[in-house]
Enzyme design. Structure first.
Site, PDB file in Angstrom:
ATOM      1  N   ASP A  98       4.787  -2.486  -4.484  1.00 20.76           N
ATOM      2  CA  ASP A  98       3.404  -2.994  -4.435  1.00 20.76           C
ATOM      3  C   ASP A  98       2.640  -2.500  -5.657  1.00 20.76           C
ATOM      4  O   ASP A  98       3.043  -1.534  -6.322  1.00 20.76           O
ATOM      5  CB  ASP A  98       2.689  -2.574  -3.140  1.00 20.76           C
ATOM      6  CG  ASP A  98       2.503  -1.072  -3.024  1.00 20.76           C
ATOM      7  OD1 ASP A  98       3.423  -0.314  -3.422  1.00 20.76           O
ATOM      8  OD2 ASP A  98       1.446  -0.633  -2.528  1.00 20.76           O
ATOM      9  N   GLU A 105       2.481   1.961  -1.276  1.00 15.25           N
ATOM     10  CA  GLU A 105       2.125   3.190  -1.993  1.00 15.25           C
ATOM     11  C   GLU A 105       0.670   3.147  -2.457  1.00 15.25           C
ATOM     12  O   GLU A 105      -0.037   4.146  -2.423  1.00 15.25           O
ATOM     13  CB  GLU A 105       3.047   3.386  -3.205  1.00 15.25           C
ATOM     14  CG  GLU A 105       3.096   4.822  -3.738  1.00 15.25           C
ATOM     15  CD  GLU A 105       2.051   5.123  -4.817  1.00 15.25           C
ATOM     16  OE1 GLU A 105       1.856   6.290  -5.128  1.00 15.25           O
ATOM     17  OE2 GLU A 105       1.414   4.172  -5.346  1.00 15.25           O
TER      18      GLU A 105
END
Lengths: 463, 463
Positions: free
Chosen positions: B88, B153
């Site tokens: 991500d 994250e």
């Protein structure tokens, strides 16, 4: 007081209330341009009222809202009084907190609720009513009266100050009378003889050119928010004493009679704490709460900002942080001296790695009216007639900048006769004014013309 | 390094760049729900890649974005490495500051520009590429490899921590390898052996139940903004030392070799000052900037709020004021100890008339990897092969919370091999990654499997 005037006021009580309601129905919110028409209408309403009373009226346009000037100067050789007031009001928001609409004046329990009820339409009208009573019963007043009623008090009186300076001759008088303060407590009328001044600043600390990751830079780069807090914390010690060098040098100590008079006031600390939801009143050591509020200077942070203020966390060193800082000043402090000392204080403590910016906003000098003057004695006698008791002497923690302008330009003192109450919700929802005090204020004012008119011009207070 | 692997990487350089571009084109912005489909697509993209390489893949759904698990465990008796990364990316805004679109990867001057180029798609893929090179040339890897690539994250890894705790057996390994840090400088590769921890709080000071007029109450009522500044200022002295009692008691001093190693790094203070627009780096006395950033704890105010923040002035005592406060912690400080000491510090200094509220947000313990371990020695040799020079040892001022979770749950150390650069614009517009380092990173990783695979399991670093 002369019997006919007294009777006239009693007989016209209902109409005086109607006149107040009619003015309160006009939403003269000076800050909101959508109400510009209404604000103008309020000025015209007053002008018409003065005309009906037989006074000479001038609706003076300004760059903003008009100034209403009205005068009756048919008492040559007699003193002249200038009544100052304002017909504009604060915005009524938040509307949902009003029990009845802010511009639908409603009487509950003897109090009239509406925006402007006490600040300043109701208080100001006491003097209009009393002048009318004199003119209608005697065809004259016992002294010369000028009214200056502005429409921008709630937006900083930007056009009033230059007007006063430019029309010194037209405004010349022996006293200014203002009813825009309040009584000490219910049934305790008060003459306000002191106002604090103010000096207002914004302090900005700038560090890196953008917010930085607090992990990547924390420990290497000065944090403007930490620096700001340290600088602001240095302004006061633990006893609440302001630490700026020379800050107290011009402060006039309270006189013995003042401390004694303050002690004798029935100040209800418990009621205040409960109303504010706090467990303790605090402040500078060695002074009582009223002494601190009326006669001691303060340093209050009115606003703080910097970095991330949203929900949860963001790990940054903010690029800048700032604060709005207000000093309340007392006689004989000078705003310009305080500004210079404040700047020196901050600059000399500025650590490396950041830059300091200080913006000065408005300021106003403090005011102290000599209480032993013939004007004040006349006001005392007027109160005795209007309220059946002696007024107490109080000061006010806030500022009315125009008072010092009048002092400076016209060389006269202000008589500050408050008829409102401290809990009148000025600037807040459900503003109110006790109708009984509206009438007692009118009686007091009527008597004041008589009392001031009796002072020989030779002994007038032009100190 | 074995010749065939080296050749494979050289021959597939262009395709590795294409694979990176393809992944960078997927706008897997985990914070924005409009991109949920894209984020899922990035996970599927990786799963397909692992499948093509001949690895066993599992796309594990979570309450948020899926975790990609891939493993090749065909080397019984050999060590096992767990590679952590994330697919991500941060939101690309502000879009207008990008020279080319954040999801249109573009090569300029040997650098690839796109959101996620360095954080973490590019760095993470070096390990995928190298595993592919081994599998395609030898049909096997010199050790067992597991990949755990998450998609959250950038939004706090909320679902990763419980997953690691619940799948201890599945994730069991001898080392965790992460490439989500950076090199020290261009052409200066680095092994990061330490991370600071964090403890993040919000402090709120509440006074009166509503904003008060600073004239009417100033001097009588405690001002929450003044109190807040005083409390926050008390956290540090003039030398930058944190004044919370016991704050430094567990702080591990820098070892002599570390101070010497840090002195030998070619740290360009002038470049940093100029890039940040500040005239001086500051911080705790007695330590150099890098020592302060890497090995000394900090206390940074990340946000400040209270009262009036708009244009111009408003004369109030605010009802409340607050701050976001972040502590960066170093080995061996414990976040819970710091939280308790911070609370005690504030509570014991709280003046009368206000209330204090402390909210604890996230925290993470600091991490220190023993540099004398066989795993670190293997990483050094790998760097020598990949970059043709020894890596330097650095620490990182930020935190990677999952590192301490791995340490705690799996009982193993992390090898933090950064291939990015400090000026890669992570989280900012125009994020980039040097393609030369992408390839050198892939070579380093390929060699790392060889080096770690040669360590006998008996001597593995499970301290």
């Amino acid at each position: 007081m002369t019997e006919p005037v007294l009777n006239y006021i009693a007989q016209n009580q209902a109409r005086f209330e109607d006149e107040l309601k009619a003015l309160l129905r006009i939403p003269s919110v000076s800050a909101q341009s959508k109400h510009d028409g209404d604000t103008h209408r309020a000025a015209e309403f007053l002008a018409a009222r003065f005309q009906r009373m037989g006074m000479q009226v001038d609706l003076v346009p300004t760059a903003g809202h008009p100034i209403v000037l009205a005068e009756w100067c048919g008492a040559p050789g007699k003193p002249t009084v200038l009544v100052y007031g304002h017909y504009d009001v604060q915005p009524p928001e938040p509307l949902e907190e009003w029990v009845t609409g802010p511009f639908e004046p409603t009487v509950r329990d003897g109090k009239i609720y509406a925006r402007g009820a006490t600040d300043d339409k109701g208080q100001m009208l006491t003097h209009v009513n009393s002048a009318e009573a004199w003119l209608k019963t005697h065809g004259r007043l016992p002294l010369n009266v000028k009214f200056i009623i502005e429409g921008e008090e709630e937006v900083g009186s930007v056009n009033l100050d230059p007007f006063v300076r430019q029309h010194e001759d037209r405004l010349r008088c022996n006293w200014v009378v203002i009813s825009d303060t309040s009584m000490f407590a219910p049934d305790v009328p008060a003459i306000c003889y002191g106002l604090r001044g103010i000096a207002y600043f914004e302090v900005v600390i700038r560090g890196p050119n953008q917010d930085l990751h607090s992990g990547g830079y924390g420990g290497m780069v000065a944090n403007p928010a930490n620096v700001l807090c340290t600088l602001l914390a240095s302004l006061k010690d633990e006893q609440g004493r302001i630490q700026i060098e020379g800050f107290y040098k011009d402060v006039l100590p309270l006189e013995d009679w003042e401390r004694q008079a303050i002690r004798q006031l029935n100040f209800d600390e418990a009621e205040l704490r409960s109303r504010l939801g706090i467990d303790e009143l605090v402040g500078e050591a060695g002074f009582s709460p009223l002494e601190r509020k009326w006669a001691r200077p303060t340093c209050d942070i009115c606003g703080l900002y910097g970095g991330y203020q949203g929900q949860g966390s963001k790990t940054i060193i903010p690029a800048r942080a700032g604060a709005k800082v207000s000093f309340r000043l007392v006689p004989n402090q000078k705003p310009s001296d305080v500004a210079a000392a404040f700047r020196t204080h901050l600059e000399s403590r500025l650590p490396p790695g950041v830059r300091l910016e200080i913006k000065a906003y408005h300021d106003a000098p403090p005011v102290l009216v000599p209480v032993k003057s013939p004007g004040v004695a006349a006001a005392q006698r007027a109160y005795r007639a209007g309220f059946g008791r002696d007024p107490v002497f109080i000061r006010n923690g806030g500022s009315i900048p125009v008072v010092s302008t009048f002092r400076e330009v016209l060389g006269v003192d202000c008589l500050l006769l408050g008829f409102g109450l401290p809990d009148d919700n000025t600037h807040s929802p459900n503003e109110k004014f006790n109708l009984r005090d509206y009438h007692r204020g009118t009686l007091t004012s009527a008597q004041l013309w008589q009392e001031l008119g009796g002072i020989s011009v030779a002994s007038r207070s032009l100190a």
